[in-house]
Write a protein that holds these residues in place. Structure first.
Motif, PDB file in Angstrom:
ATOM      1  N   LEU B  19      28.263  40.219  38.640  1.00  0.00           N
ATOM      2  CA  LEU B  19      29.517  40.884  38.288  1.00  0.00           C
ATOM      3  C   LEU B  19      29.835  42.034  39.236  1.00  0.00           C
ATOM      4  N   SER B  22      31.233  40.466  42.222  1.00  0.00           N
ATOM      5  CA  SER B  22      32.482  39.751  41.976  1.00  0.00           C
ATOM      6  C   SER B  22      33.622  40.686  41.595  1.00  0.00           C
ATOM      7  N   LEU B  23      33.289  41.885  41.109  1.00  0.00           N
ATOM      8  CA  LEU B  23      34.370  42.789  40.723  1.00  0.00           C
ATOM      9  C   LEU B  23      34.825  43.700  41.856  1.00  0.00           C
ATOM     10  N   ILE B  24      34.089  43.703  42.988  1.00  0.00           N
ATOM     11  CA  ILE B  24      34.470  44.590  44.090  1.00  0.00           C
ATOM     12  C   ILE B  24      35.935  44.422  44.506  1.00  0.00           C
ATOM     13  N   PRO B  25      36.388  43.185  44.790  1.00  0.00           N
ATOM     14  CA  PRO B  25      37.787  43.052  45.232  1.00  0.00           C
ATOM     15  C   PRO B  25      38.783  43.565  44.204  1.00  0.00           C
ATOM     16  N   THR B  26      38.534  43.262  42.929  1.00  0.00           N
ATOM     17  CA  THR B  26      39.457  43.702  41.886  1.00  0.00           C
ATOM     18  C   THR B  26      39.472  45.222  41.778  1.00  0.00           C
ATOM     19  N   TRP B  28      38.653  47.332  44.070  1.00  0.00           N
ATOM     20  CA  TRP B  28      39.270  47.885  45.269  1.00  0.00           C
ATOM     21  C   TRP B  28      40.790  47.852  45.160  1.00  0.00           C
ATOM     22  N   MET B  29      41.318  46.755  44.636  1.00  0.00           N
ATOM     23  CA  MET B  29      42.775  46.650  44.511  1.00  0.00           C
ATOM     24  C   MET B  29      43.303  47.701  43.529  1.00  0.00           C
ATOM     25  N   TRP B  49      35.998  55.311  47.351  1.00  0.00           N
ATOM     26  CA  TRP B  49      36.001  54.131  46.468  1.00  0.00           C
ATOM     27  C   TRP B  49      36.903  54.354  45.262  1.00  0.00           C
TER      28      TRP B  49
END
Lengths: 314, 286
Positions: B19, B22-26, B28-29, B49
């Protein structure tokens, strides 16, 4: 289509059918209900494909100043298909699409299967974690493309994380190096679609009946043995379906690749859809595009028809 | 089944590692969407960040509100593309649901439809890029280029296989006794379908429609080819949030991306029970 119309005419013509209560009414209603869908399929499949065959035999381009139906003035026969066979950019795009598939699908499958194993029985927090894992697949793929474009900038967060672990500033120009750009696009695809594999595989795994596994536990079979001899064989169909879905979608891949790199640098991340798009929009030789598209359609329909037939009989 | 403590520890560790990645892009957005312009391009030691001075300027900017400290005003704001996405996806869903549901009922109850099921699967397998030349010519001929209804029409056709297969599995599952009872009462087949079957199917219709809406909303390629200016959708419009003069408008893109991402994520989680059924063409029901 044709035998449906004859059915209907037969039904209205013969009085015997009307004598059966509901018989003729049901037939006619069935026809009416399926009619819109049939018409839409014909509208989007049959007519365009005939048009495509015609255009693919010409050298027509929308810039020629003649409408498409007069494309016969530019008739070149099968020359487009001969060109296609000798088009290195087409074959390299094809090959690249296959490489992307060959990396993405197995990685997504293994990650999805691993996660599914962890989620198959209940534990505190399962529901919330399950929903959180699904988030990437619901993000609009184009938006994911823009996100990964930001992530992989040389001053971006990916390099920041790498710097943290390396202990020194890392400034890799991910999207301007041919190999790294392909890697970055593949990462975005894996990120987005691993949840889909997980979702489908977990559903398949949960539906494997528990009794046999319990019996195997009593007989002292190890976890791996139970998994390999009881669970996996029963998941065969669902594994085929999950992999097939990803293979099909991976073959079409466009959005995140095109947004992240535009197919570049050079043609380093140009998949088959991006290649067709570029020839359509930039080089505007639509006769040739029609030939490419048709070749792909023919191969895909044969392969898919065979696959569906095999899956049905299995 | 009873699991050992070490397995439980491993389970949580593995899931949280996955997780976290997998949550890094979200994350970041979300973070980028609230960053002021000074933090957009920061790199190296300055990279943040989480926004140090969170602001709503990015959202104000894409809707054309002046007074933010961004360099140039937008030529066109995000309002129209959002409307385009909404209209095209909503009416596309309507077309797919009407045609798909009625055909599914026709097949499920009366065996009508001939080769339709197979044709619809093949329709799904074909890359849209491979039929776009004729579609572009046809749409130009019919005056449908760069209109929301032209987009809605093709969305409806492209997602019809999903509504068809989803509804077919729901109809197959539905007990026929109730319909039969109404038929005995003297109702016509049509009335039974409209007054009894469809109302009973309301939850199934709703989740199928949401599923189809997510697919329509997610499109990029078709809108890229069939819209040019007035009715570009959100993903197509997002490309215009950068230029040689301004560079990448990261914050603005992230803000719009967030607006585009929120509806499908909420809808998707709302219908997660039906997702498997939809994605596997009804081959698997959870």
């Amino acid at each position: 289509m044709t035998d449906m119309t004859t059915n209907d005419m037969g039904a209205t013509a013969s009085p015997q059918d009307a004598a059966v209560p509901g018989g003729s009414e049901e037939k006619r209603l069935g026809l009416w209900l399926t009619l819109p869908a049939q018409l839409l399929v014909i509208f989007i499949a049959l007519f365009p494909i005939l048009m495509q065959v015609y255009i693919s035999l010409t050298d027509w381009s929308p810039l020629d100043g003649i409408p498409w139906y007069r494309a016969y003035e530019l008739w070149i026969g099968l020359l487009n298909y001969a060109d296609l066979a000798n088009d290195p950019r087409f074959w390299s795009a094809m090959w690249r699409t296959c490489i992307v598939m060959a990396i993405c699908v197995p990685v997504q499958f293994l990650l999805g299967l691993g996660l599914a194993i962890l989620f198959v029985d209940d534990f505190p927090g399962r529901r919330v974690l399950y929903s959180t894992i699904l988030v990437p697949m619901m993000v609009v793929p184009a938006v994911a493309g823009y996100m990964f474009f930001m992530l992989f900038q040389s001053g971006g967060p990916v390099n920041d994380i790498l710097s943290f672990f390396a202990g020194r500033p890392v400034t890799i120009a991910w999207l301007s190096d041919p190999d790294l750009a392909l890697f970055a696009t593949i990462v975005s695809d894996i990120w987005q679609w691993t949840p889909l594999m997980f979702l489908i595989l977990l559903a398949g795994m949960v539906s494997v009946p528990q009794d046999q596994q319990m019996a195997a536990v009593l007989l002292g079979a190890s976890w791996w043995r139970r998994f390999r001899t009881i669970v996996l064989p029963r998941m065969k169909t669902i594994i085929i379906i999950a992999v097939a879905i990803r293979v099909i979608e991976n073959f079409k891949v466009f959005d995140n690749f095109y947004i992240m790199t535009g197919g570049g640098p050079g043609v380093a991340t140009e998949t088959i859809s991006i290649y067709i798009y570029k020839v359509t929009q930039q080089e505007l030789i639509w006769g040739y595009v029609a030939a490419i598209a048709l070749a792909i359609l023919i191969v895909l329909s044969v392969v898919s028809a065979l696959a569906i037939k095999k899956l049905r009989s299995a | 089944m009873q699991r050992s403590l070490s397995f439980e520890i491993f389970r949580y560790a593995a899931i949280f590692t996955f997780l976290a990645l997998s949550l890094i892009p979200t994350i970041w957005m979300i973070s980028m969407a609230f960053k002021p312009i000074a933090e957009w391009q920061a790199s190296g030691a300055d990279l943040t960040w989480w926004p140090e001075n969170p602001t709503l300027d990015n959202f104000r900017f894409i809707f054309g509100e002046s007074g933010s400290d961004l360099i140039v005003a937008l030529e066109r704001t995000a309002g129209r593309p959002i409307l385009a996405s909404l209209l095209a996806a909503t009416f596309g869903t309507l077309i797919a649901m009407v045609a798909g549901t009625s055909a599914a009922y026709g097949l499920s109850r009366f065996g009508a439809g001939g080769n339709l099921p197979l044709a619809l699967i093949q329709l799904r397998i074909f890359p849209p890029m491979a039929v776009m030349i004729p579609v572009m010519i046809m749409w130009a001929f019919l005056g449908l280029i760069d209109t929301w209804y032209g987009l809605a029409l093709i969305y409806g056709i492209v997602t019809m296989p999903f509504s068809f297969w989803l509804m077919k599995t729901f109809f197959d599952d539905m007990p026929r006794e109730i319909e039969d009872a109404a038929l005995v009462e003297g109702c016509s087949r049509w009335r039974v379908f409209l007054k009894i079957t469809l109302p009973m199917m309301r939850p199934a219709l709703a989740s199928s429609a949401l599923f189809v809406f997510i697919l329509n909303w997610s499109d990029y390629l078709i809108a890229l080819l069939l819209t040019t200016r007035d009715w570009v959708t959100i993903p197509v419009y997002m490309a215009s949030l950068s230029s040689s003069m301004t560079g990448q408008l990261y914050g603005a893109k992230a803000a719009l991306g967030l607006i585009a991402a929120v509806p499908p994520v909420i809808m998707g989680i709302a219908i997660q029970k039906q997702l498997v059924r939809g994605l596997t063409f009804g081959a698997l029901k959870e």
